[in-house]
Design a protein around this motif. Structure first.
Motif, mmCIF file in Angstrom:
data_model
loop_
_atom_site.group_PDB
_atom_site.id
_atom_site.type_symbol
_atom_site.label_atom_id
_atom_site.label_comp_id
_atom_site.label_asym_id
_atom_site.label_seq_id
_atom_site.Cartn_x
_atom_site.Cartn_y
_atom_site.Cartn_z
ATOM 1 N N HIS A 151 6.777 -0.471 -6.861
ATOM 2 C CA HIS A 151 5.524 -0.601 -7.616
ATOM 3 C C HIS A 151 5.665 -0.018 -9.019
ATOM 4 N N GLU A 152 6.172 1.199 -9.120
ATOM 5 C CA GLU A 152 6.288 1.842 -10.418
ATOM 6 C C GLU A 152 7.292 1.110 -11.311
ATOM 7 N N SER A 210 0.822 -1.211 0.000
ATOM 8 C CA SER A 210 0.000 0.000 0.000
ATOM 9 C C SER A 210 0.856 1.261 0.000
ATOM 10 N N ARG A 211 2.146 1.090 0.279
ATOM 11 C CA ARG A 211 3.102 2.206 0.243
ATOM 12 C C ARG A 211 4.077 2.048 -0.922
ATOM 13 N N ASP A 212 3.651 1.288 -1.928
ATOM 14 C CA ASP A 212 4.367 1.114 -3.199
ATOM 15 C C ASP A 212 5.657 0.319 -3.071
ATOM 16 N N SER A 234 9.907 3.871 -7.027
ATOM 17 C CA SER A 234 9.326 2.888 -6.105
ATOM 18 C C SER A 234 9.292 1.531 -6.777
ATOM 19 N N THR A 285 2.560 5.523 -13.074
ATOM 20 C CA THR A 285 1.854 4.618 -12.174
ATOM 21 C C THR A 285 0.520 4.208 -12.763
#
Length: 258
Positions: free
Chosen positions: A227-228, A46-48, A225, A257
């Motif tokens: 995630h990205e 949730s914080r990537d 990050s 993103t």
């Protein structure tokens, strides 16, 4: 230049706890471990960030973008929901393996993993807002895994073939580049690496083909990050599938993103 912030998540005093006051049911332990991983993954995700399941009582997280307060909040969340606590060590370095060595050393210097007095250690360094840096994530996929393995072999033999390819890649990236690779299910492997180029990835794929007889393709992304960078790598991997190529780096258009 890339810089990776890695966090080692270690359950405190877990070995002794599993046999005190007597050995606990194995499936109860497996359930606790899997639920803990899911909750840690949800918190970090949730914080990537990314979290990888290593030895169950230990996990490795890519935590670029998470600060000390985020880590302390994770410890509090685990303490409030589980009969165990976790200690966290962090490290930052352009080479992921070096970052993890720093993180592990911080935990080891604080006491043994089976020391009942060592509880909820939080140690290490963090990237700051004034010194952000990209990290490189690569997403590997086995070529034609369904045709070659899933639809031909029983599940255990399929697992052996895929794991042999993973083990070969894991050793190669670790020994040659200080990269860290993690099996994430199916026929997929995600690696966090220093800034490698196309020739480095082609060499890794060729090594696994020679060593384990497993053919791979890879998409590579870079961003601030996990995630990205990971999403960019996924887009690049789709280009591999569409074009029949072995190595693709994400275009700038795919680093946004989702």
């Amino acid at each position: 230049m890339t810089a990776t912030q890695l966090t080692q998540v270690q359950i405190d005093n877990y070995g002794p706890w599993t046999v005190t006051p007597e050995p606990r049911r194995e499936m109860d332990l497996q359930t606790l471990q899997s639920r803990l991983f899911a909750d840690v993954a949800q918190f970090v995700g949730s914080r990537d960030g990314y979290v990888f399941f290593t030895r169950a009582d230990n996990m490795v997280a890519v935590t670029n973008g998470l600060d000390r307060e985020d880590h302390a909040l994770l410890q509090e969340s685990v303490r409030n929901r589980y009969p165990v606590t976790v200690s966290l060590g962090t490290g930052v370095d352009p080479v992921p393996a070096t970052a993890l060595e720093t993180a592990s050393r911080g935990l080891q210097n604080a006491g043994s993993a089976q020391d009942g007095e060592r509880t909820e250690v939080l140690t290490g360094e963090f990237l700051t807002e004034s010194s952000p840096a990209d990290l490189q994530i690569s997403h590997f996929d086995v070529n034609d895994a369904t045709t070659k393995y899933t639809d031909r072999l029983n599940e255990f033999d399929t697992f052996v073939e895929i794991e042999q390819g993973y083990a070969s890649l894991m050793r190669h990236l670790r020994e040659d580049h200080g990269g860290l690779s993690f099996f994430v299910g199916g026929d997929n492997i995600i690696a966090v690496t220093p800034s490698l180029d196309e020739a480095d990835y082609r060499a890794a794929i060729d090594h696994v083909e020679r060593d384990a007889g497993v053919s791979l393709k890879v998409g590579v992304g870079e961003a601030v990050s996990a995630h990205e960078a990971g999403m960019a790598a996924k887009h690049a991997l789709e280009t591999c599938r569409y074009d029949g190529t072995a190595v693709e780096f994400a275009s700038d258009a795919h680093t946004a993103t989702e």
